[in-house]
Design a protein around this motif. Sequence first.
Motif, short mmCIF file in Angstrom:
data_model
loop_
_atom_site.label_atom_id
_atom_site.label_comp_id
_atom_site.label_asym_id
_atom_site.label_seq_id
_atom_site.Cartn_x
_atom_site.Cartn_y
_atom_site.Cartn_z
N GLY A 167 0.79 -1.23 0.00
CA GLY A 167 0.00 0.00 0.00
C GLY A 167 0.82 1.28 0.00
N GLU A 168 2.10 1.17 -0.34
CA GLU A 168 2.98 2.34 -0.42
C GLU A 168 3.68 2.31 -1.79
OE1 GLU A 168 3.45 4.58 2.11
OE2 GLU A 168 2.11 3.49 3.47
N ILE A 169 4.13 3.46 -2.24
CA ILE A 169 4.92 3.52 -3.48
C ILE A 169 6.29 2.93 -3.16
CG2 ILE A 169 6.03 5.07 -5.12
CD1 ILE A 169 3.58 6.93 -4.70
N ASN A 170 6.75 1.99 -3.98
CA ASN A 170 8.00 1.29 -3.64
C ASN A 170 9.26 2.08 -3.99
OD1 ASN A 170 8.16 0.89 -6.39
ND2 ASN A 170 7.92 -1.31 -6.32
N ASP A 171 9.20 3.03 -4.90
CA ASP A 171 10.35 3.87 -5.24
C ASP A 171 9.83 5.29 -5.42
OD1 ASP A 171 12.55 5.23 -6.26
OD2 ASP A 171 13.06 3.69 -7.72
N GLU A 172 9.71 6.01 -4.30
CA GLU A 172 9.07 7.32 -4.35
C GLU A 172 9.80 8.30 -5.26
OE1 GLU A 172 7.53 11.11 -1.81
OE2 GLU A 172 8.40 9.46 -0.69
N ARG A 173 11.12 8.30 -5.24
CA ARG A 173 11.86 9.25 -6.07
C ARG A 173 11.56 9.04 -7.55
NH1 ARG A 173 17.83 9.21 -4.70
NH2 ARG A 173 18.19 8.13 -6.64
N HIS A 174 11.57 7.79 -7.99
CA HIS A 174 11.25 7.47 -9.39
C HIS A 174 9.80 7.85 -9.71
CE1 HIS A 174 10.88 5.27 -13.13
NE2 HIS A 174 9.85 4.60 -12.61
N PHE A 175 8.89 7.51 -8.84
CA PHE A 175 7.48 7.80 -9.08
C PHE A 175 7.23 9.31 -9.07
CE2 PHE A 175 2.92 7.58 -8.72
CZ PHE A 175 2.63 6.44 -9.45
N ARG A 176 7.95 10.04 -8.22
CA ARG A 176 7.84 11.50 -8.20
C ARG A 176 8.26 12.09 -9.54
NH1 ARG A 176 10.57 12.29 -3.59
NH2 ARG A 176 12.41 13.06 -4.63
N ARG A 177 9.35 11.56 -10.12
CA ARG A 177 9.80 12.04 -11.44
C ARG A 177 8.76 11.75 -12.51
NH1 ARG A 177 14.97 10.06 -9.77
NH2 ARG A 177 14.57 8.15 -10.92
N LEU A 178 8.17 10.56 -12.49
CA LEU A 178 7.11 10.23 -13.46
C LEU A 178 5.93 11.18 -13.31
CD1 LEU A 178 7.03 6.32 -13.29
CD2 LEU A 178 8.02 7.76 -15.10
N THR A 179 5.58 11.49 -12.08
CA THR A 179 4.46 12.39 -11.82
C THR A 179 4.79 13.81 -12.27
OG1 THR A 179 3.83 10.97 -9.97
CG2 THR A 179 2.83 13.16 -10.05
N GLU A 180 6.02 14.24 -12.06
CA GLU A 180 6.44 15.56 -12.54
C GLU A 180 6.29 15.65 -14.05
OE1 GLU A 180 10.45 16.09 -11.06
OE2 GLU A 180 9.70 16.96 -9.19
N GLN A 181 6.69 14.60 -14.76
CA GLN A 181 6.55 14.59 -16.22
C GLN A 181 5.08 14.68 -16.62
OE1 GLN A 181 8.54 10.99 -17.37
NE2 GLN A 181 10.58 11.86 -17.11
N ALA A 182 4.22 13.97 -15.91
CA ALA A 182 2.80 13.97 -16.23
C ALA A 182 2.15 15.33 -15.95
CB ALA A 182 2.08 12.88 -15.46
N LEU A 183 2.58 16.00 -14.88
CA LEU A 183 1.95 17.25 -14.47
C LEU A 183 2.65 18.50 -14.98
CD1 LEU A 183 1.04 16.47 -10.75
CD2 LEU A 183 -0.40 16.28 -12.78
N GLY A 184 3.93 18.39 -15.33
CA GLY A 184 4.67 19.57 -15.75
C GLY A 184 4.91 20.54 -14.60
N ALA A 185 5.04 20.00 -13.39
CA ALA A 185 5.28 20.83 -12.20
C ALA A 185 6.23 20.07 -11.28
CB ALA A 185 3.98 21.11 -11.47
N THR A 186 6.89 20.80 -10.39
CA THR A 186 7.78 20.18 -9.41
C THR A 186 6.93 19.46 -8.38
OG1 THR A 186 9.41 21.92 -9.72
CG2 THR A 186 9.57 20.61 -7.70
N VAL A 187 7.14 18.16 -8.24
CA VAL A 187 6.38 17.35 -7.30
C VAL A 187 7.19 17.18 -6.02
CG1 VAL A 187 5.36 15.08 -6.88
CG2 VAL A 187 5.06 16.20 -9.11
N VAL A 188 6.61 17.55 -4.92
CA VAL A 188 7.26 17.47 -3.62
C VAL A 188 7.08 16.07 -3.03
CG1 VAL A 188 7.29 18.42 -1.27
CG2 VAL A 188 6.92 19.93 -3.24
N SER A 189 5.86 15.51 -3.17
CA SER A 189 5.61 14.18 -2.63
C SER A 189 4.42 13.54 -3.36
CB SER A 189 5.32 14.23 -1.13
OG SER A 189 4.12 14.94 -0.88
N VAL A 190 4.44 12.21 -3.37
CA VAL A 190 3.33 11.43 -3.92
C VAL A 190 3.06 10.29 -2.95
CG1 VAL A 190 2.48 10.06 -5.86
CG2 VAL A 190 4.14 11.88 -6.28
N GLU A 191 1.80 10.10 -2.60
CA GLU A 191 1.42 9.00 -1.71
C GLU A 191 0.26 8.24 -2.35
OE1 GLU A 191 0.50 10.39 2.20
OE2 GLU A 191 2.32 11.59 2.31
N TYR A 192 0.38 6.93 -2.37
CA TYR A 192 -0.70 6.08 -2.85
C TYR A 192 -1.84 6.13 -1.86
CZ TYR A 192 -3.31 1.80 -3.82
OH TYR A 192 -4.30 0.91 -4.08
N ARG A 193 -3.06 6.25 -2.36
CA ARG A 193 -4.24 6.27 -1.49
C ARG A 193 -5.10 5.03 -1.64
NH1 ARG A 193 -2.18 9.35 1.80
NH2 ARG A 193 -2.55 11.57 1.75
#
Length: 123
Positions: A53-79
């Motif tokens: 129930g947690e992201i297994n590689d937050e740094r990698h997932f944060r980069r993917l999310t930044e690419q998707a959003l076009g913004a600097t992502v501080v954190s991502v948490e699976y809900r």
Amino acid sequence: MDARYVFAVRFRLEPATEGVSVAPDEFETRLSRGADPPGEDGWLFFRDNLWRGEINDERHFRRLTEQALGATVVSVEYRALETDEEYLAALRDEIRDDLGTFRADSVSEVLNKYLGSSIEVQK
């Protein structure tokens, strides 16, 4: 069938123009990613990106999310995996057909191993 992975994302706006500022500069939002149908390309997203129930590689997932959003992502948490009963049944069937892929003895073990208790079934 309908299902989506839901994440809480905190992102920061960084104005590109000198002399421009924003306040606040950080925001939290809900990000949804459609879950691919069981057995089709991409359906193993949960296995490849989540653990208990947690992201297994937050740094990698944060980069993917930044690419998707076009913004600097501080954190991502699976809900949660929000799903209907039909999708969940198909997911269980697909997992059951290939338990060896997950190194598990049961479907419940697989779902708990990757998604934790974060499955929400919509009626």
